[in-house]
Design a protein around this motif. Structure first.
Motif, PDB file in Angstrom:
ATOM      1  N   GLU A  31      -6.035  21.722 -44.998  1.00  0.00           N
ATOM      2  CA  GLU A  31      -7.452  22.097 -44.938  1.00  0.00           C
ATOM      3  C   GLU A  31      -8.330  20.855 -44.848  1.00  0.00           C
ATOM      4  O   GLU A  31      -9.251  20.790 -44.025  1.00  0.00           O
ATOM      5  N   TRP A  52     -13.203  28.525 -42.897  1.00  0.00           N
ATOM      6  CA  TRP A  52     -12.551  28.483 -41.587  1.00  0.00           C
ATOM      7  C   TRP A  52     -11.331  27.576 -41.642  1.00  0.00           C
ATOM      8  O   TRP A  52     -10.264  27.928 -41.146  1.00  0.00           O
ATOM      9  N   SER A  53     -11.480  26.413 -42.264  1.00  0.00           N
ATOM     10  CA  SER A  53     -10.374  25.469 -42.371  1.00  0.00           C
ATOM     11  C   SER A  53      -9.215  26.067 -43.155  1.00  0.00           C
ATOM     12  O   SER A  53      -8.053  25.922 -42.782  1.00  0.00           O
ATOM     13  N   LYS A  54      -9.548  26.751 -44.252  1.00  0.00           N
ATOM     14  CA  LYS A  54      -8.507  27.362 -45.073  1.00  0.00           C
ATOM     15  C   LYS A  54      -7.775  28.433 -44.282  1.00  0.00           C
ATOM     16  O   LYS A  54      -6.546  28.492 -44.300  1.00  0.00           O
ATOM     17  N   ASN A  55      -8.504  29.282 -43.567  1.00  0.00           N
ATOM     18  CA  ASN A  55      -7.871  30.342 -42.775  1.00  0.00           C
ATOM     19  C   ASN A  55      -7.001  29.764 -41.664  1.00  0.00           C
ATOM     20  O   ASN A  55      -5.899  30.260 -41.408  1.00  0.00           O
ATOM     21  N   LEU A  56      -7.490  28.705 -41.005  1.00  0.00           N
ATOM     22  CA  LEU A  56      -6.703  28.074 -39.948  1.00  0.00           C
ATOM     23  C   LEU A  56      -5.439  27.452 -40.524  1.00  0.00           C
ATOM     24  O   LEU A  56      -4.352  27.600 -39.959  1.00  0.00           O
ATOM     25  N   GLN A  58      -3.801  28.324 -43.203  1.00  0.00           N
ATOM     26  CA  GLN A  58      -2.870  29.394 -43.567  1.00  0.00           C
ATOM     27  C   GLN A  58      -2.199  29.988 -42.335  1.00  0.00           C
ATOM     28  O   GLN A  58      -1.015  30.312 -42.363  1.00  0.00           O
ATOM     29  N   GLU A  59      -2.942  30.114 -41.249  1.00  0.00           N
ATOM     30  CA  GLU A  59      -2.374  30.653 -40.012  1.00  0.00           C
ATOM     31  C   GLU A  59      -1.327  29.701 -39.435  1.00  0.00           C
ATOM     32  O   GLU A  59      -0.273  30.132 -38.962  1.00  0.00           O
ATOM     33  N   ILE A  60      -1.592  28.407 -39.486  1.00  0.00           N
ATOM     34  CA  ILE A  60      -0.631  27.418 -38.992  1.00  0.00           C
ATOM     35  C   ILE A  60       0.669  27.504 -39.793  1.00  0.00           C
ATOM     36  O   ILE A  60       1.761  27.514 -39.234  1.00  0.00           O
ATOM     37  N   ARG A  62       1.759  30.074 -41.513  1.00  0.00           N
ATOM     38  CA  ARG A  62       2.391  31.357 -41.206  1.00  0.00           C
ATOM     39  C   ARG A  62       3.194  31.275 -39.915  1.00  0.00           C
ATOM     40  O   ARG A  62       4.336  31.720 -39.830  1.00  0.00           O
ATOM     41  N   LEU A  63       2.585  30.665 -38.886  1.00  0.00           N
ATOM     42  CA  LEU A  63       3.262  30.542 -37.596  1.00  0.00           C
ATOM     43  C   LEU A  63       4.493  29.637 -37.690  1.00  0.00           C
ATOM     44  O   LEU A  63       5.517  29.897 -37.054  1.00  0.00           O
ATOM     45  N   GLN A  66       7.514  31.495 -39.176  1.00  0.00           N
ATOM     46  CA  GLN A  66       8.108  32.624 -38.450  1.00  0.00           C
ATOM     47  C   GLN A  66       9.460  32.228 -37.887  1.00  0.00           C
ATOM     48  O   GLN A  66       9.626  31.112 -37.392  1.00  0.00           O
TER      49      GLN A  66
END
Length: 68
Positions: A31, A52-56, A58-60, A62-63, A66
């Motif tokens: 973040e 926004w930084s936190k959500n991005l 977390q998405e990174i 998560r990806l 996978q």
């Protein structure tokens, strides 16, 4: 040009090294790095930048977690 403090540079170095070596790192490091490397032409940070930084971040993560 991005200008970082010594501590920011060390944190970013640790983060990038951990990512490259597939080692553990803290979401907060990701973040922070996103915020630090944001476009420098902004004079006022948007109050939603940290969210926004936190959500991005977390998405990174998560990806990256996978399978295949």
């Amino acid at each position: 040009m991005i200008v970082l403090t010594d501590q920011q540079a060390l944190t970013l170095h640790h983060l990038l090294t951990a990512i490259l070596l597939n080692e553990t790192y803290r979401i907060s490091e990701l973040e922070d790095a996103i915020v630090w490397t944001a476009p420098e032409n902004r004079q006022i940070l948007c109050p939603f930048d940290s969210l926004w930084s936190k959500n991005l971040a977390q998405e990174i993560v998560r990806l990256m977690n996978q399978p295949g």
